[in-house]
Design a protein around this motif. Structure first.
Motif, PDB file in Angstrom:
ATOM      1  N   LEU A 298       0.818  -1.214   0.000  1.00  0.00           N
ATOM      2  CA  LEU A 298       0.000   0.000   0.000  1.00  0.00           C
ATOM      3  C   LEU A 298       0.851   1.263   0.000  1.00  0.00           C
ATOM      4  CD1 LEU A 298      -2.779  -1.010   2.558  1.00  0.00           C
ATOM      5  CD2 LEU A 298      -2.778  -1.233   0.076  1.00  0.00           C
ATOM      6  N   THR A 299       2.140   1.139   0.318  1.00  0.00           N
ATOM      7  CA  THR A 299       3.010   2.315   0.293  1.00  0.00           C
ATOM      8  C   THR A 299       3.276   2.707  -1.161  1.00  0.00           C
ATOM      9  OG1 THR A 299       4.976   0.910   0.408  1.00  0.00           O
ATOM     10  CG2 THR A 299       4.089   1.701   2.495  1.00  0.00           C
ATOM     11  N   ASP A 300       3.788   3.896  -1.354  1.00  0.00           N
ATOM     12  CA  ASP A 300       4.013   4.475  -2.682  1.00  0.00           C
ATOM     13  C   ASP A 300       4.633   3.474  -3.672  1.00  0.00           C
ATOM     14  OD1 ASP A 300       4.655   5.972  -4.838  1.00  0.00           O
ATOM     15  OD2 ASP A 300       5.995   7.363  -3.794  1.00  0.00           O
ATOM     16  N   PRO A 301       3.844   3.005  -4.673  1.00  0.00           N
ATOM     17  CA  PRO A 301       4.371   1.977  -5.591  1.00  0.00           C
ATOM     18  C   PRO A 301       5.550   2.480  -6.433  1.00  0.00           C
ATOM     19  CG  PRO A 301       2.180   2.688  -6.293  1.00  0.00           C
ATOM     20  CD  PRO A 301       2.438   3.335  -4.970  1.00  0.00           C
ATOM     21  N   ASP A 302       5.637   3.785  -6.674  1.00  0.00           N
ATOM     22  CA  ASP A 302       6.764   4.312  -7.460  1.00  0.00           C
ATOM     23  C   ASP A 302       8.073   4.170  -6.681  1.00  0.00           C
ATOM     24  OD1 ASP A 302       5.047   4.986  -9.484  1.00  0.00           O
ATOM     25  OD2 ASP A 302       4.761   7.044  -8.785  1.00  0.00           O
ATOM     26  N   ARG A 303       7.999   4.425  -5.373  1.00  0.00           N
ATOM     27  CA  ARG A 303       9.189   4.280  -4.539  1.00  0.00           C
ATOM     28  C   ARG A 303       9.621   2.814  -4.492  1.00  0.00           C
ATOM     29  NH1 ARG A 303       9.626   7.804   1.044  1.00  0.00           N
ATOM     30  NH2 ARG A 303       9.232   5.970   2.298  1.00  0.00           N
ATOM     31  N   THR A 304       8.647   1.927  -4.301  1.00  0.00           N
ATOM     32  CA  THR A 304       8.947   0.493  -4.262  1.00  0.00           C
ATOM     33  C   THR A 304       9.540   0.047  -5.596  1.00  0.00           C
ATOM     34  OG1 THR A 304       7.085   0.171  -2.778  1.00  0.00           O
ATOM     35  CG2 THR A 304       7.962  -1.793  -3.835  1.00  0.00           C
ATOM     36  N   CYS A 305       8.932   0.502  -6.679  1.00  0.00           N
ATOM     37  CA  CYS A 305       9.401   0.147  -8.021  1.00  0.00           C
ATOM     38  C   CYS A 305      10.853   0.571  -8.200  1.00  0.00           C
ATOM     39  CB  CYS A 305       8.494   0.818  -9.054  1.00  0.00           C
ATOM     40  SG  CYS A 305       8.964   0.479 -10.746  1.00  0.00           S
ATOM     41  N   ALA A 306      11.188   1.809  -7.825  1.00  0.00           N
ATOM     42  CA  ALA A 306      12.560   2.312  -7.971  1.00  0.00           C
ATOM     43  C   ALA A 306      13.532   1.444  -7.168  1.00  0.00           C
ATOM     44  CB  ALA A 306      12.633   3.763  -7.508  1.00  0.00           C
ATOM     45  N   MET A 307      13.161   1.107  -5.956  1.00  0.00           N
ATOM     46  CA  MET A 307      13.998   0.301  -5.063  1.00  0.00           C
ATOM     47  C   MET A 307      14.259  -1.075  -5.663  1.00  0.00           C
ATOM     48  SD  MET A 307      12.830  -0.353  -1.132  1.00  0.00           S
ATOM     49  CE  MET A 307      11.662  -1.690  -1.455  1.00  0.00           C
ATOM     50  N   VAL A 308      13.220  -1.673  -6.233  1.00  0.00           N
ATOM     51  CA  VAL A 308      13.334  -3.010  -6.815  1.00  0.00           C
ATOM     52  C   VAL A 308      14.208  -2.977  -8.070  1.00  0.00           C
ATOM     53  CG1 VAL A 308      11.980  -4.757  -8.043  1.00  0.00           C
ATOM     54  CG2 VAL A 308      11.193  -3.904  -5.822  1.00  0.00           C
ATOM     55  N   VAL A 309      14.012  -1.969  -8.897  1.00  0.00           N
ATOM     56  CA  VAL A 309      14.759  -1.874 -10.152  1.00  0.00           C
ATOM     57  C   VAL A 309      16.241  -1.640  -9.869  1.00  0.00           C
ATOM     58  CG1 VAL A 309      15.074  -0.448 -12.221  1.00  0.00           C
ATOM     59  CG2 VAL A 309      12.771  -1.171 -11.548  1.00  0.00           C
ATOM     60  N   GLU A 310      16.543  -0.860  -8.812  1.00  0.00           N
ATOM     61  CA  GLU A 310      17.947  -0.612  -8.462  1.00  0.00           C
ATOM     62  C   GLU A 310      18.676  -1.896  -8.056  1.00  0.00           C
ATOM     63  OE1 GLU A 310      17.340   2.208  -5.371  1.00  0.00           O
ATOM     64  OE2 GLU A 310      16.613   3.716  -6.785  1.00  0.00           O
ATOM     65  N   ASN A 311      17.924  -2.875  -7.594  1.00  0.00           N
ATOM     66  CA  ASN A 311      18.514  -4.136  -7.122  1.00  0.00           C
ATOM     67  C   ASN A 311      17.964  -5.299  -7.956  1.00  0.00           C
ATOM     68  OD1 ASN A 311      20.099  -5.757  -5.500  1.00  0.00           O
ATOM     69  ND2 ASN A 311      18.868  -5.517  -3.653  1.00  0.00           N
ATOM     70  N   ALA A 312      17.706  -5.016  -9.229  1.00  0.00           N
ATOM     71  CA  ALA A 312      16.948  -5.930 -10.090  1.00  0.00           C
ATOM     72  C   ALA A 312      17.506  -7.349 -10.138  1.00  0.00           C
ATOM     73  CB  ALA A 312      16.868  -5.353 -11.504  1.00  0.00           C
ATOM     74  N   GLU A 313      18.814  -7.484 -10.258  1.00  0.00           N
ATOM     75  CA  GLU A 313      19.390  -8.806 -10.456  1.00  0.00           C
ATOM     76  C   GLU A 313      19.142  -9.705  -9.241  1.00  0.00           C
ATOM     77  OE1 GLU A 313      23.357  -8.537 -12.107  1.00  0.00           O
ATOM     78  OE2 GLU A 313      23.725 -10.606 -11.416  1.00  0.00           O
ATOM     79  N   ASN A 314      19.426  -9.177  -8.046  1.00  0.00           N
ATOM     80  CA  ASN A 314      19.170  -9.955  -6.836  1.00  0.00           C
ATOM     81  C   ASN A 314      17.690 -10.282  -6.675  1.00  0.00           C
ATOM     82  OD1 ASN A 314      21.710 -10.333  -5.376  1.00  0.00           O
ATOM     83  ND2 ASN A 314      21.786  -8.107  -5.285  1.00  0.00           N
ATOM     84  N   VAL A 315      16.842  -9.276  -6.903  1.00  0.00           N
ATOM     85  CA  VAL A 315      15.404  -9.480  -6.710  1.00  0.00           C
ATOM     86  C   VAL A 315      14.886 -10.537  -7.679  1.00  0.00           C
ATOM     87  CG1 VAL A 315      13.128  -8.390  -6.825  1.00  0.00           C
ATOM     88  CG2 VAL A 315      15.048  -7.149  -5.810  1.00  0.00           C
ATOM     89  N   SER A 316      15.300 -10.442  -8.921  1.00  0.00           N
ATOM     90  CA  SER A 316      14.836 -11.391  -9.929  1.00  0.00           C
ATOM     91  C   SER A 316      15.220 -12.828  -9.555  1.00  0.00           C
ATOM     92  CB  SER A 316      15.384 -10.964 -11.288  1.00  0.00           C
ATOM     93  OG  SER A 316      15.772 -12.063 -12.057  1.00  0.00           O
ATOM     94  N   GLY A 317      16.456 -13.032  -9.120  1.00  0.00           N
ATOM     95  CA  GLY A 317      16.880 -14.373  -8.712  1.00  0.00           C
ATOM     96  C   GLY A 317      16.048 -14.917  -7.557  1.00  0.00           C
ATOM     97  N   LEU A 318      15.798 -14.052  -6.575  1.00  0.00           N
ATOM     98  CA  LEU A 318      15.012 -14.497  -5.411  1.00  0.00           C
ATOM     99  C   LEU A 318      13.558 -14.754  -5.777  1.00  0.00           C
ATOM    100  CD1 LEU A 318      16.503 -12.123  -2.697  1.00  0.00           C
ATOM    101  CD2 LEU A 318      16.639 -14.619  -2.697  1.00  0.00           C
ATOM    102  N   LEU A 319      13.012 -13.955  -6.699  1.00  0.00           N
ATOM    103  CA  LEU A 319      11.626 -14.179  -7.138  1.00  0.00           C
ATOM    104  C   LEU A 319      11.496 -15.545  -7.796  1.00  0.00           C
ATOM    105  CD1 LEU A 319      10.562 -10.709  -8.598  1.00  0.00           C
ATOM    106  CD2 LEU A 319       9.768 -11.787  -6.483  1.00  0.00           C
ATOM    107  N   ARG A 320      12.509 -15.908  -8.601  1.00  0.00           N
ATOM    108  CA  ARG A 320      12.453 -17.225  -9.256  1.00  0.00           C
ATOM    109  C   ARG A 320      12.553 -18.346  -8.212  1.00  0.00           C
ATOM    110  NH1 ARG A 320      12.468 -16.018 -14.576  1.00  0.00           N
ATOM    111  NH2 ARG A 320      13.755 -14.261 -15.240  1.00  0.00           N
ATOM    112  N   GLN A 321      13.370 -18.132  -7.188  1.00  0.00           N
ATOM    113  CA  GLN A 321      13.454 -19.154  -6.135  1.00  0.00           C
ATOM    114  C   GLN A 321      12.122 -19.270  -5.382  1.00  0.00           C
ATOM    115  OE1 GLN A 321      17.027 -18.970  -3.576  1.00  0.00           O
ATOM    116  NE2 GLN A 321      18.048 -17.881  -5.242  1.00  0.00           N
ATOM    117  N   MET A 322      11.515 -18.115  -5.092  1.00  0.00           N
ATOM    118  CA  MET A 322      10.215 -18.141  -4.409  1.00  0.00           C
ATOM    119  C   MET A 322       9.173 -18.835  -5.284  1.00  0.00           C
ATOM    120  SD  MET A 322       9.651 -17.039  -1.325  1.00  0.00           S
ATOM    121  CE  MET A 322       7.985 -16.374  -1.201  1.00  0.00           C
TER     122      MET A 322
END
Lengths: 366, 366
Positions: free
Chosen positions: B253-277
């Motif tokens: 529910l928090t600002d999706p633009d802020r969350t989006c920026a945070m995720v994109v800045e760490n995209a490689e790590n996040v993507s790997g963990l999403l696939r594991q999840m």
């Protein structure tokens, strides 16, 4: 006991008055006069205490008699055997026993219950499975499903408390066998005896909705702590964790056996939703790997209707006025009347007559 | 400024004293005397206020001068240009500007910073990307990464508050260029100026750990509200939702633009963990469909070491004694000394000398 708005159900032609007819008073449908409770644990005990406090006659049976002394002090009529409780012919008999003993309890009840005198219900969090057991025991004609949205991490009579039901919302569930009058009768117990609101939906939608907002998220939360546990940097990750992690893994810390049982009882719905979640996460991973700005943007905006709904709900807390709407229930297509009302985001707070209810209007996710 | 425990870093041979040497007093490493802050938003403003309250000289620059009147009232020396702030040669210069203007800010700083006088750091939640930008700007020799675990849903100077840093934990990060003495100097600011604890780890482990406990879970939370939003029974599901759903979707529910920026800045790590999840959720779905009791049991017990850790941590809150340990930092292999300490679940609370620290011992996930 006077039904002034007959026929109540599609199979009610005349004005034959039985104990399973809802009690109608000056203010609409009243609480049934006599409720029987099977199982004086957290939910059953709290229910018994609250109904008793509301002036209802409450009888109960528990598989072990240790709560009886305290329950009797509270005015609850405790019976030595389940048979005795059923033979007392309460207007409504509520099964609050653990799900795993359900078939055994139904076996005892089935040959001795008088369906013309007693409506049978339960408080389980999964309705499809209980319904199957009800059919297997031949009890479908007097049964109505129910699920109160309450509880906490404790269990047993010691934790029982009438206030557990403060502001609880109930789901009443039906299938094609359910008699309308029994729904209204149970609604009387919930709205007048417990002062709770309710929605009326079919078993399938209930189990689908609860898997979406509870059972599947419990699995996701558990998967998160599993993922951390196997990480070589688990201690550093735990050190750096803050509110997001704490909130998202809180339910994974509750009794895993209880969570496991809940998930297995609703396995088909949970499994389908897990696969959908997996696809969502995979496709977001694809978008991140491809640096696909438009897919990433779409992911973060898809849930905006829910964010807007939550913002409107928060806004409502500042307002003093609750908006009620009058619901006319179609005597033949009552299932549709109830389902549409729930889908509009309404809570039924009282039946003003056999086919009219007062519902609280809430915000909708558009 | 006396360094009594030289050489401080592997490239320090003599006792040459510069402003980038940690200040050592009777109680060990002290707070640097002069800290510069770039950006007086929520974090930068709170940092400036807290350091000023601790008796530190604080200079600052903000891209718009609207916080200057109030900041000056609080004793903060506000500069008209970023150049002026850099040329004032603070011991530590903290970049608290938004990540998206980071390259532009570094471009201004790079030609005028005096690395012999100033250590450069930042407060961004992703370290790998900032490190790349630091290298691109040729600033790697005076830079140390930092990330305070604090913040809230607000932003801007208006929300700044010295108490935002109460009990905050910091991660200080290094790469192969990082000078040891600058880490100790920054640790002086964090432990003595802010009264905060810290761990010292490399960029990669930092970004991997934060994606595990924050960035990836933010995506999961968002996927949950997306899943509800597209469900035909979304309003019924929302009506039936309780604590589990509320907790698991709060961050969505928090600002999706802020969350989006945070995720994109760490995209490689996040993507790997999403696939594991995704694989975890798929394999649990398989287990449910196959009614595979042993796989289901394994899923619910895999995270038990984390549950045990949390139970021990809760137990500790009842105890009065905090256990400290003395950490000797290897002058050559200091990276390993720090990393092992963090992996043991310790927080550094003070440097007692150039190569000795006091660390708080916590529980470990085994």
């Amino acid at each position: 006991m006077v039904a002034r708005d007959t026929p109540m159900g599609s199979n009610e032609e005349g004005v034959e008055v039985t104990a399973t007819m809802p009690v109608i008073g000056a203010e609409g449908i009243e609480c049934p006069r006599h409720v029987g409770i099977v199982g004086l644990g957290l939910i059953g005990g709290s229910l018994a205490l609250r109904l008793k406090a509301a002036g209802c006659r409450v009888s109960a049976w528990n598989h072990r008699p240790h709560p009886y002394a305290a329950a009797r002090m509270a005015g609850i009529d405790c019976r030595d055997t389940l048979e005795e409780l059923v033979e007392a012919q309460p207007d409504v008999l509520v099964l609050c026993n653990p799900l795993k003993v359900m078939p055994r309890v139904m076996q005892v009840i089935s040959p001795i219950i008088n369906p013309a005198r007693t409506t049978l219900t339960d408080v389980g969090s999964v309705k499809g499975l209980v319904r199957e057991q009800i059919h297997a025991a031949g009890l479908q004609d007097c049964y109505v499903g129910a699920h109160p949205m309450t509880g906490n991490e404790h269990s047993g009579w010691e934790a029982a408390n009438a206030r557990l039901f403060d502001n609880a919302l109930w789901a009443i569930t039906y299938d094609e066998h359910t008699e309308y009058r029994r729904i209204v009768q149970l609604a009387g117990m919930i709205t007048r005896g417990l002062q709770n609101g309710l929605i009326i939906i079919d078993d399938e939608i209930h189990d689908c909705a609860t898997s979406l907002i509870s059972h599947m998220p419990h699995v996701v939360s558990t998967a998160l702590i599993n993922q951390l546990t196997v990480s070589p940097e688990r201690n550093i990750a735990a050190e750096l964790s803050a509110g997001c992690w704490r909130d998202m893994t809180r339910v994974a810390l509750t009794d895993p056996d209880r969570t496991c049982a809940m998930v297995v009882e609703n396995a088909e719905n949970v499994s389908g939703l897990l696969r959908q979640m997996a696809r969502r996460l995979e496709s977001m991973a694809d978008a991140l790997d491809a640096d696909d700005a438009s897919a990433i943007h779409a992911f973060f905006t898809e849930g905006q209707p829910y964010r807007d709904f939550k913002a409107k709900m928060r806004g409502r807390h500042d307002e003093t006025e609750t908006v009620f709407t009058s619901l006319r229930i179609d005597p033949v297509h009552w299932r549709e009347s109830f389902l549409r009302s729930a889908q509009r985001g309404e809570y039924i707070v009282r039946f003003t007559s056999g086919h009219h209810a007062l519902a609280e209007r809430r915000e909708m996710i558009l």
